[in-house]
Design an enzyme around this catalytic site. Structure first.
Site, PDB file in Angstrom:
ATOM      1  N   GLU A   1       0.809  -1.217   0.000  1.00 30.74           N
ATOM      2  CA  GLU A   1       0.000   0.000   0.000  1.00 30.74           C
ATOM      3  C   GLU A   1       0.843   1.268   0.000  1.00 30.74           C
ATOM      4  OE1 GLU A   1      -0.703  -2.705   1.733  1.00 30.74           O
ATOM      5  OE2 GLU A   1      -2.754  -3.227   1.199  1.00 30.74           O
TER       6      GLU A   1
ATOM      7  N   HIS B   1     -11.568  -4.858   9.410  1.00 32.80           N
ATOM      8  CA  HIS B   1     -12.059  -4.603   8.049  1.00 32.80           C
ATOM      9  C   HIS B   1     -13.336  -3.780   8.033  1.00 32.80           C
ATOM     10  CE1 HIS B   1      -9.161  -7.553   6.609  1.00 32.80           C
ATOM     11  NE2 HIS B   1      -9.578  -7.419   5.393  1.00 32.80           N
TER      12      HIS B   1
HETATM   13  C1  LIG Z   1      -2.690  -4.863   4.256  1.00 29.39           C
HETATM   14  C2  LIG Z   1      -3.759  -5.577   3.515  1.00 29.39           C
HETATM   15  N1  LIG Z   1      -3.944  -5.320   2.211  1.00 29.39           N
HETATM   16  C3  LIG Z   1      -4.901  -5.970   1.513  1.00 29.39           C
HETATM   17  C4  LIG Z   1      -5.698  -6.886   2.124  1.00 29.39           C
HETATM   18  C5  LIG Z   1      -6.786  -7.629   1.333  1.00 29.39           C
HETATM   19  N2  LIG Z   1      -6.373  -9.023   1.144  1.00 29.39           N
HETATM   20  C6  LIG Z   1      -6.760  -9.971   1.993  1.00 29.39           C
HETATM   21  S1  LIG Z   1      -6.044 -11.446   1.668  1.00 29.39           S
HETATM   22  C7  LIG Z   1      -5.192 -10.802   0.365  1.00 29.39           C
HETATM   23  C8  LIG Z   1      -4.272 -11.684  -0.411  1.00 29.39           C
HETATM   24  C9  LIG Z   1      -3.165 -12.222   0.440  1.00 29.39           C
HETATM   25  O1  LIG Z   1      -2.454 -13.167  -0.283  1.00 29.39           O
HETATM   26  P1  LIG Z   1      -1.412 -14.133   0.434  1.00 29.39           P
HETATM   27  O2  LIG Z   1      -0.565 -13.361   1.379  1.00 29.39           O
HETATM   28  O3  LIG Z   1      -0.708 -14.859  -0.654  1.00 29.39           O
HETATM   29  O4  LIG Z   1      -2.286 -15.133   1.290  1.00 29.39           O
HETATM   30  P2  LIG Z   1      -3.414 -16.139   0.815  1.00 29.39           P
HETATM   31  O5  LIG Z   1      -4.709 -15.432   0.909  1.00 29.39           O
HETATM   32  O6  LIG Z   1      -3.071 -16.589  -0.570  1.00 29.39           O
HETATM   33  O7  LIG Z   1      -3.355 -17.261   1.791  1.00 29.39           O
HETATM   34  C10 LIG Z   1      -5.498  -9.469   0.188  1.00 29.39           C
HETATM   35  C11 LIG Z   1      -4.973  -8.622  -0.908  1.00 29.39           C
HETATM   36  C12 LIG Z   1      -5.520  -7.088   3.500  1.00 29.39           C
HETATM   37  N3  LIG Z   1      -6.301  -7.904   4.200  1.00 29.39           N
HETATM   38  N4  LIG Z   1      -4.523  -6.440   4.164  1.00 29.39           N
END
Ligand SMILES: Cc1ncc(C[n+]2csc(CCOP(=O)(O)OP(=O)(O)O)c2C)c(N)n1
Ligand SMILES: Cc1ncc(C[n+]2csc(CCOP(=O)(O)OP(=O)(O)O)c2C)c(N)n1
Ligand SMILES: [Mg+2]
Ligand SMILES: [Mg+2]
Lengths: 334, 328, 328, 334
Positions: B62, B131
């Site tokens: 971000e 959230h």
């Molecule tokens: C700081 C932040 N940015 C964006 C999000 C929205 N978001 C939730 S899960 C996610 C993807 C995360 O991917 P990863 O770290 O690979 O974990 P996975 O969900 O694949 O287990 C996003 C963009 C968030 N929760 N927190």
């Protein structure tokens, strides 16, 4: 290029004009800042004042590899970069005095020199906060198909910030032309490199992003030039980021508030033996690219310019209080 | 005049599409705006339409991509940075406050930052404490920003264009809970005025001053009050910074009573600022102390009944106003 | 009772030393707290006295070490995290808001976070736009935090101990511009009460409500007003969250007039909250609308004359009050 | 250990009891989440629901290397970790239903499971926000000379955040016992690995901090166990951090709001061929550590537990509105 960047290399002699110009630039930084320090003690300059003394070869060596259309971003320790970039000593000093004839109407002071005309984007005082800006400037260039690079200077301390990580990854991912220049002066304020980074070989950080990295002796102007020329050429050719670590040292305190409790005087003295200015001028004298008289003439010219800058700054005026709020928002709406 | 039924989401998408079509310098970047289709499907299909140069998926960074947006704006582009939701905006707040909001002033007028940052905000989908933030007040405190809140379909459709014309950074809050809401939409020639609050309903007995999700709630409450013979004026702030004092104060001067409604928690909120300004300027016109209905001062819990209880609901607006008017 | 002349800086240092001596679980961590001696020399000598396990220099990683402080607090330690200055606190704000302030509630009462975060705040040393922030209002908006402001030597010396006893996260703002200020200090047995505002001067004609650097400014103004026959009461908020309504409202009920003074910029500030609360609770006791004297809504410029102009000064407090009382 | 972590290795047979326990755990996660998804469509569960289906071998394989006194931190995709850690299915399901008999009084839901007693520190929904917490927990353990480690799970997407960089550096610098486990399921929501990281060989990131790193096939339970045992033993022995990348795949959508526009059905099907549960149960059947009847018994037991969890959750109550503000601050002041 020496990985550890600690060896001085023998390099081909420079053209005499260029050589003198480079020496002049280093001297100008040195004397300008010595004077600034003096004016600080006379309370003409206030706030934080971060001197670049000892590190001149980095700004001078890197900046000669840049073109006027390239973007440059520096930290709060940016007088040197500003001077080499061609910002006027008078106007810089006026800014440091806080006068409205300065580049930023006197609002920025020492830490915030900006000159849109010369594409000098600060003077940034949030450590590592400008790295992402550099990526964005380069992204704009790429999108607009402008053939120019963005050069971003920062300290080794900045590399611990998350902002460094994100900027490096984005630059590599987007393949944008950023030359990241780390000025590794071994300290972040009073925090030595080994307390900042678990991995003190900073070039290894490039690999984590697939970015080509190199280190160079930042006390050796010609070595920096060579490294910077290679780096800049690579960025221009590939359009991709490049990470150059310049190993250097600041001879002065971090800022004027620093009692320097964290390092030995002996260490400082040792590094002073490698002062880039005498090192370079001696090389030039040896190579007969410079005579003693030239050196004296250079010194005289620099001193005069610095004095002029002071005189100018002293003659300048304060921004009226009524104008303080101007430019919080743009005056001209589209 | 032509009208049509349209979702808030579709309004947002049309605004983005129009912006991309109208100016080559505009591009959208953020997490999952492209291949995923937007976390809330707002940008669905735009990648296919405009390609990856104009619809840029970013990594989870971000601060990094917001900073890059600032840089790109300095470099002559007109980026729309999407922060997936307001909940992640604190990670970029240093960039927003110290760079975007500051560069123009600090550079003595040299460097303006024509950047638009959109983010989805607010409570209402049972997303729990990390959230469900309503952090509009944090942004409304920061000089150098223009802060907009999209409380209606009209603004969802017509705020982006003027925001992109603004030479300075504009923050736009959109509301997750309103995305599926359908409404009629009147075309607005030349976009809406992003310097003014807007009277969404005229009334003479009390001013309900609100923004964001509060607008339709206030209108609902006003309709109910009308049945009881109370004519409430609904003022949609729309611009949380700089506030449009003129519209606010004119309304309160007319009605002599004000209640401010917002989802954000109460302390140091937009409501407190509006209340203070009304007191400062209309004290002698007031028939009753200015009141506030705000979000509870808690991290938002997951269950629906607690989520509902954590923010003002139309019924509470109605009963607060009835009480207030009886007391006058 | 014994008194002595002491600087604000020395008060802060004594408080930290005492905390380190009194509880093995306490440690101080932050940028340059150790070898450098503290950015403003507050912790000078403590590394030598307590060693590197108790005085931990951290890399430039505000989010990282603040998060680590939260983790260490969860793990049973009592960390004092120093964020060098408030200007860098936004980098850690996600950790503070989403973790420190939220974990207890979100875990249903399981995980409290006994963490103290100190930071040097405010204007006054010509450090320009990126180093002169008064962001207390941002923190005062966040549920789950206790937010303290050190406006006097007494609090500099005696606020830390109770803050460390608090089971929840406490933010403490200290003021760079006051560090060299010398004052007499009365010992306070058992530490100060960090849930209460404090009347620093009694008066009957008007309440000056303030905090931080405003306290001594208000006292200076009050002294001058006294010479003109006006008795101002000075209320030092001290706790910006949760606000001590009782003390504030009692003072205003007594004096019937209030002016709120703060360095932070005006919109959506602590002043706006205090103003709104006074209006809500003492409307019919007020002889005049509540007024505010706040910081200018600009990024702070470097030159002294503009810096001075950007925040309320004692002379302005005096003249605002004189005007207000004539009008009453 | 296989660097790329894609090869299944032949490993020594497990003790039958252990083998069945591990299979049981994987099955429990699978069926629990299948039921949760069903209950989501019935609107019993709301908000975000992130399923771990397909990735079970990671939580099960890693967690068996931990001890009760170790700390565990997970993401919003943490039902699996919670179940393996020993949190009760009933109480987890109650939490997911939002009922006050849940671990967090129903306030957290699916994304925020916490159990202080079992040292399960969430359930964290700000991506990468918990990494620094893990470092701090380990720091406290080090300072208090408690011989325990902290295990922190996160996705490959999280590694782009500055928070990852800072946490890794701090852990290495302070030499604290954190086992960082990256669950690389190739996507961060809809963003494929190659759009998240310029350097897609994630283990290379360890070197930037001087942290030992390894990758393992996260679909192969026994490979994960072996890698995790090595990793945990190393952390315990050295007191230093370790970085383990588990290459895995989620079979389901990112959350219940995901239309899965960003990946081919064929890709998903291909990965499903490597489903860790049949893979492991087939191995056990082949090795005669398990009979078909055992498998059926296990399935039956799991199904019953899941049904019990649902029944329990259905029977639970809502936290009264009047209690909503409780625990915004602690009730007992010291
Ligand atoms: C700081 C932040 N940015 C964006 C999000 C929205 N978001 C939730 S899960 C996610 C993807 C995360 O991917 P990863 O770290 O690979 O974990 P996975 O969900 O694949 O287990 C996003 C963009 C968030 N929760 N927190
Ligand atoms: C985000 C942030 N944190 C802390 C500071 C305070 N600070 C200013 S300079 C500095 C040290 C930076 O060191 P380095 O990056 O090595 O650059 P150098 O000063 O050595 O050139 C610190 C800690 C700051 N300005 N910004
Ligand atoms: Mg340095
Ligand atoms: Mg992933």
């Amino acid at each position: 290029m020496a990985k550890k960047g600690t060896k001085t290399k023998t390099t081909a002699p420079l053209a005499p004009e260029l050589a003198q110009k480079l020496l002049y630039q280093m001297l100008l930084i040195r004397r300008f800042e010595e004077k600034a320090a003096e004016m600080y003690t006379k309370t003409k300059i206030r706030g934080f004042l971060h001197l670049y003394i000892g590190e001149e070869a980095v700004a001078v060596g890197v900046m000669q590899a840049l073109r006027p259309q390239d973007n440059v971003l520096g930290t709060y320790r940016e007088h040197g970069h500003a001077l080499v970039r061609g910002l006027e000593p008078n106007v810089i000093m006026a800014e440091m005095y806080g006068r409205q004839e300065g580049y930023c109407r006197g609002r920025g002071g020492s830490m915030h020199l900006f000159d849109a005309k010369r594409k000098f984007f600060g003077g940034n005082a949030i450590v590592a906060g400008h790295l992402a800006l550099a990526v964005g400037l380069a992204l704009a260039d790429k999108k607009m198909q402008r053939n120019q690079l963005t050069c971003c200077f920062f300290g080794e301390g900045a590399m611990a910030e998350g902002a460094f990580h994100e900027a490096m990854n984005l630059a590599a991912l987007w393949q944008v032309p950023v030359l990241f220049v780390c000025e590794n002066n071994l300290y972040a304020m009073g925090t030595a490199l080994r307390y900042t980074h678990a991995q003190t070989d900073l070039t290894l950080k490039g690999a984590a992003y697939g970015i080509t990295a190199a280190a160079v002796d930042g006390m050796d102007l010609q070595a920096v030039m060579e490294a910077a020329n290679t780096a800049a050429a690579t960025v221009r050719k590939t359009g991709k980021p490049y990470f150059l670590v310049c190993n250097t040292y600041r001879f002065r305190a971090h800022s004027m508030f620093d009692a320097e409790l964290y390092r030995d005087k002996a260490e400082v003295e040792e590094w002073k033996q490698r002062d880039p200015i005498p090192a370079f001028s001696n090389t030039l004298l040896q190579q007969q690219l410079l005579a003693e008289a030239d050196l004296q003439a250079l010194e005289a010219r620099v001193n005069e310019e610095v004095q002029q800058a002071i005189d100018f700054a002293e003659s300048c005026s304060w921004e009226p209080v009524e104008e303080m709020s101007r430019f919080t928002y743009s005056e001209k709406k589209t | 005049m032509a009208t049509s039924l349209i979702t808030y989401r579709e309004c947002l998408k049309q605004a983005i599409r129009e912006a991309l079509q109208g100016d080559e310098r505009v591009f959208l970047m953020g997490e999952d705006v492209g291949h995923y289709g937007g976390a809330f499907a707002v940008s669905k299909g735009l990648l296919q339409e405009f390609g990856p140069e104009r619809i840029m998926d970013t990594p989870l960074s971000e601060a990094g991509f917001t900073g890059a947006g600032i840089g790109a704006a300095l470099g002559g582009m007109r980026p729309i940075v999407e922060i997936m939701t307001i909940n992640f905006s604190l990670l970029a707040l240093d960039q927003i406050a110290n760079n975007a909001a500051t560069l123009l002033h600090m550079s003595g007028g040299q460097l303006n930052v024509p950047l638009v940052i959109r983010m989805s905000a607010g409570i209402g989908r049972q997303l729990a404490a990390q959230h469900s933030h309503s952090w509009e007040p944090l942004f409304a405190h920061l000089p150098g920003l223009r802060v907009l809140s999209v409380g209606t379909h009209e603004d969802a459709r017509y705020m982006l264009a003027p925001a992109l014309l603004d030479p300075d950074p504009v923050i736009i809050f959109e509301y997750t809970s309103m995305l599926n809401l359908e409404q009629e939409l009147q075309p607005v020639e030349g976009g809406v005025d992003i310097s003014k609050a807007k009277i969404r309903r005229e009334g003479k007995d009390i001013s309900i001053i609100t923004y964001g999700t509060g607008v339709y709630k206030a209108l609902e409450a006003a309709a109910e009050l009308a049945a009881a013979g109370i004519e409430a004026e609904v003022v949609d702030l729309r611009v949380l910074r700089p506030l449009d004092d003129e519209t606010i104060l004119a309304s309160v001067t007319k009605t002599s009573r004000a209640i401010i409604v917002e989802d954000a928690s109460r302390s140091v909120s937009v409501s407190s600022e509006v209340s203070a300004r009304i007191t400062e300027n209309c004290f002698y016109d007031l028939d009753a102390p200015v009141q506030r209905l705000c979000g509870a001062e808690v991290p938002i819990p997951y269950p629906k009944h607690l989520e509902d209880a954590a923010v003002p609901q139309p019924a509470q607006i109605v009963s607060a106003i009835k009480k207030l008017l009886q007391h006058a």
